[in-house]
Design an enzyme around this catalytic site. Structure first.
Site, short mmCIF file in Angstrom:
data_model
loop_
_atom_site.label_atom_id
_atom_site.label_comp_id
_atom_site.label_asym_id
_atom_site.label_seq_id
_atom_site.Cartn_x
_atom_site.Cartn_y
_atom_site.Cartn_z
N ARG A 1 29.25 -25.57 6.96
CA ARG A 1 30.05 -24.65 7.77
C ARG A 1 29.55 -24.54 8.98
NH1 ARG A 1 31.64 -19.30 4.43
NH2 ARG A 1 30.88 -18.25 6.16
N ARG B 1 25.07 -13.32 11.95
CA ARG B 1 25.92 -12.87 10.91
C ARG B 1 25.29 -11.69 10.33
NH1 ARG B 1 26.74 -18.34 8.00
NH2 ARG B 1 27.84 -17.02 6.38
N ARG C 1 24.03 -24.43 1.80
CA ARG C 1 25.53 -24.49 1.00
C ARG C 1 26.20 -25.67 1.68
NH1 ARG C 1 29.04 -19.30 1.89
NH2 ARG C 1 28.26 -19.48 3.96
P1 AP5 Z 1 28.30 -17.54 -1.32
O1 AP5 Z 1 29.00 -17.33 -2.81
O2 AP5 Z 1 29.05 -18.76 -0.78
O3 AP5 Z 1 28.04 -16.69 -0.45
P2 AP5 Z 1 29.03 -15.43 0.22
O4 AP5 Z 1 28.67 -14.20 -0.18
O5 AP5 Z 1 30.65 -15.56 -0.05
O6 AP5 Z 1 28.74 -15.65 1.61
P3 AP5 Z 1 29.47 -16.03 2.96
O7 AP5 Z 1 28.50 -16.79 4.03
O8 AP5 Z 1 30.96 -16.72 2.62
O9 AP5 Z 1 29.67 -14.78 3.62
P4 AP5 Z 1 30.15 -14.32 4.85
O10 AP5 Z 1 30.63 -12.98 4.74
O11 AP5 Z 1 29.37 -14.55 6.10
O12 AP5 Z 1 31.45 -15.45 5.44
P5 AP5 Z 1 33.13 -15.19 5.24
O13 AP5 Z 1 33.62 -16.55 4.69
O14 AP5 Z 1 33.25 -14.21 4.34
O15 AP5 Z 1 26.83 -18.38 -1.59
C1 AP5 Z 1 26.12 -18.77 -0.48
C2 AP5 Z 1 25.21 -19.90 -0.90
O16 AP5 Z 1 24.31 -19.50 -1.80
C3 AP5 Z 1 26.00 -21.18 -1.57
O17 AP5 Z 1 25.40 -22.28 -1.43
C4 AP5 Z 1 25.86 -20.75 -3.23
O18 AP5 Z 1 25.94 -22.05 -4.20
C5 AP5 Z 1 24.51 -20.25 -3.21
N1 AP5 Z 1 24.31 -19.06 -3.89
C6 AP5 Z 1 25.33 -18.10 -4.49
N2 AP5 Z 1 24.84 -17.29 -5.41
C7 AP5 Z 1 23.36 -17.82 -5.79
C8 AP5 Z 1 22.45 -17.12 -6.54
N3 AP5 Z 1 22.57 -16.15 -7.37
N4 AP5 Z 1 21.29 -17.62 -6.55
C9 AP5 Z 1 20.95 -18.78 -5.59
N5 AP5 Z 1 21.62 -19.40 -4.88
C10 AP5 Z 1 23.31 -19.10 -4.88
O19 AP5 Z 1 33.35 -14.95 6.72
C11 AP5 Z 1 33.20 -16.07 7.72
C12 AP5 Z 1 33.51 -15.52 8.98
O20 AP5 Z 1 34.87 -15.32 9.08
C13 AP5 Z 1 32.83 -14.31 9.75
O21 AP5 Z 1 31.58 -14.64 10.41
C14 AP5 Z 1 34.11 -13.68 10.62
O22 AP5 Z 1 33.79 -14.45 11.90
C15 AP5 Z 1 35.21 -14.11 9.88
N6 AP5 Z 1 35.68 -12.96 9.04
C16 AP5 Z 1 35.90 -13.10 7.60
N7 AP5 Z 1 36.30 -11.94 7.00
C17 AP5 Z 1 36.50 -11.30 8.19
C18 AP5 Z 1 36.70 -9.56 8.24
N8 AP5 Z 1 37.09 -8.94 7.07
N9 AP5 Z 1 36.85 -9.32 9.82
C19 AP5 Z 1 36.49 -9.90 10.66
N10 AP5 Z 1 35.89 -11.20 10.49
C20 AP5 Z 1 36.17 -11.82 9.30
MG MG Z 2 32.02 -16.72 0.99
#
Ligand code: AP5
Ligand code: MG
Length: 211
Positions: free
Chosen positions: A157, A168, A124
């Protein structure tokens, strides 16, 4: 009204949410994007959460309540898509307490085996200006390292390396999977097979959301 997009890191929540915003007029609230924005601004909240994000661990619930409340202010009267919240049972209960003002209509689980997620996450790349997400192989930008939408620089990231991804995924299993049961008990849970191309998944989501 709120639709929750749930699923493991890399399941495609952000990718699908961005298309739903562009093609169906949803207002997206991504708590991950909001926290990364605070970090890049160097704000007090940003400084207090940076170590959690870098380690792939969850930010404490009390901080998240404030972040969510702030984001909701900008979404008044719109159909909201929640990406990355709730991730703990406490967060789900807090959201439930707001149901008169913000009722949840469905929780869509983008379900995929964790073994498939490492390659998605290590490849990503994200735009530093508009947070658009790419993949070096599955979804490359037209010009390597440059955002198609705004010309911003793409970066990797700090939590998208094999060690942090394992943390994670463990955190997801322990803290967030119980949230899915919370919504199953309330009849709001819906599952989608996320081991599909982004386009196939979007078509399935459109059908589920009936637009
Ligand atoms: P993408 O769509 O970016 O995936 P995603 O589900 O959004 O995954 P994230 O890594 O963003 O989720 P996350 O929950 O770990 O992170 P977040 O930012 O929420 O796709 C990923 C990749 O795959 C991309 O390169 C895309 O191009 C590719 N792709 C997508 N779809 C595809 C497909 N169908 N086929 C093939 N390839 C594909 O959270 C980050 C951090 O923030 C957490 O670890 C935590 O520290 C904090 N945080 C955020 N929210 C909270 C909360 N509510 N409570 C506590 N801490 C929090
Ligand atoms: Mg995301």
């Amino acid at each position: 009204m709120i639709v929750i997009l749930a699923g493991a890191p890399g399941s495609g929540k952000g990718t699908q949410a961005d298309r739903l915003v562009a093609e169906a007029g949803f207002c997206k609230i991504s708590t991950g994007d909001a926290l990364r924005r605070q970090i890049s601004l160097g704000s007090e909240i940003g400084r207090s959460v940076e170590s959690y994000l870098n380690a792939g661990k969850l930010v404490p619930d009390e901080i998240l309540s404030g972040v969510l409340a702030e984001e909701l202010k900008h979404a008044a009267g719109r159909m909201i898509l929640l990406d990355g919240y709730p991730r703990t049972l406490n967060q789900a209960k807090s959201l439930d307490e707001m149901k008169d003002e913000y009722p949840v209509s469905s929780v869509i689980h983008l379900d995929i085996l964790s073994e498939k997620l490492i390659a998605r996450l290590t490849g990503r790349r994200v735009c530093q200006d508009c947070a658009a997400s790419y993949h070096t192989e599955n979804m490359p930008p037209a010009v390597a390292g440059v955002c198609d939408h705004c010309g911003g620089k793409l970066f990797q990231r700090s939590d998208d390396n094999a060690e942090k991804i394992r943390t994670r995924l463990d955190v997801y299993k322990q803290e967030t999977m119980p949230v899915l049961d919370f919504y199953k008990e309330r009849g709001l849970y819906r599952r989608l097979d996320a081991d599909k191309t982004p386009q196939e998944l979007f078509t399935a989501l459109r059908k589920m959301l009936e637009f």
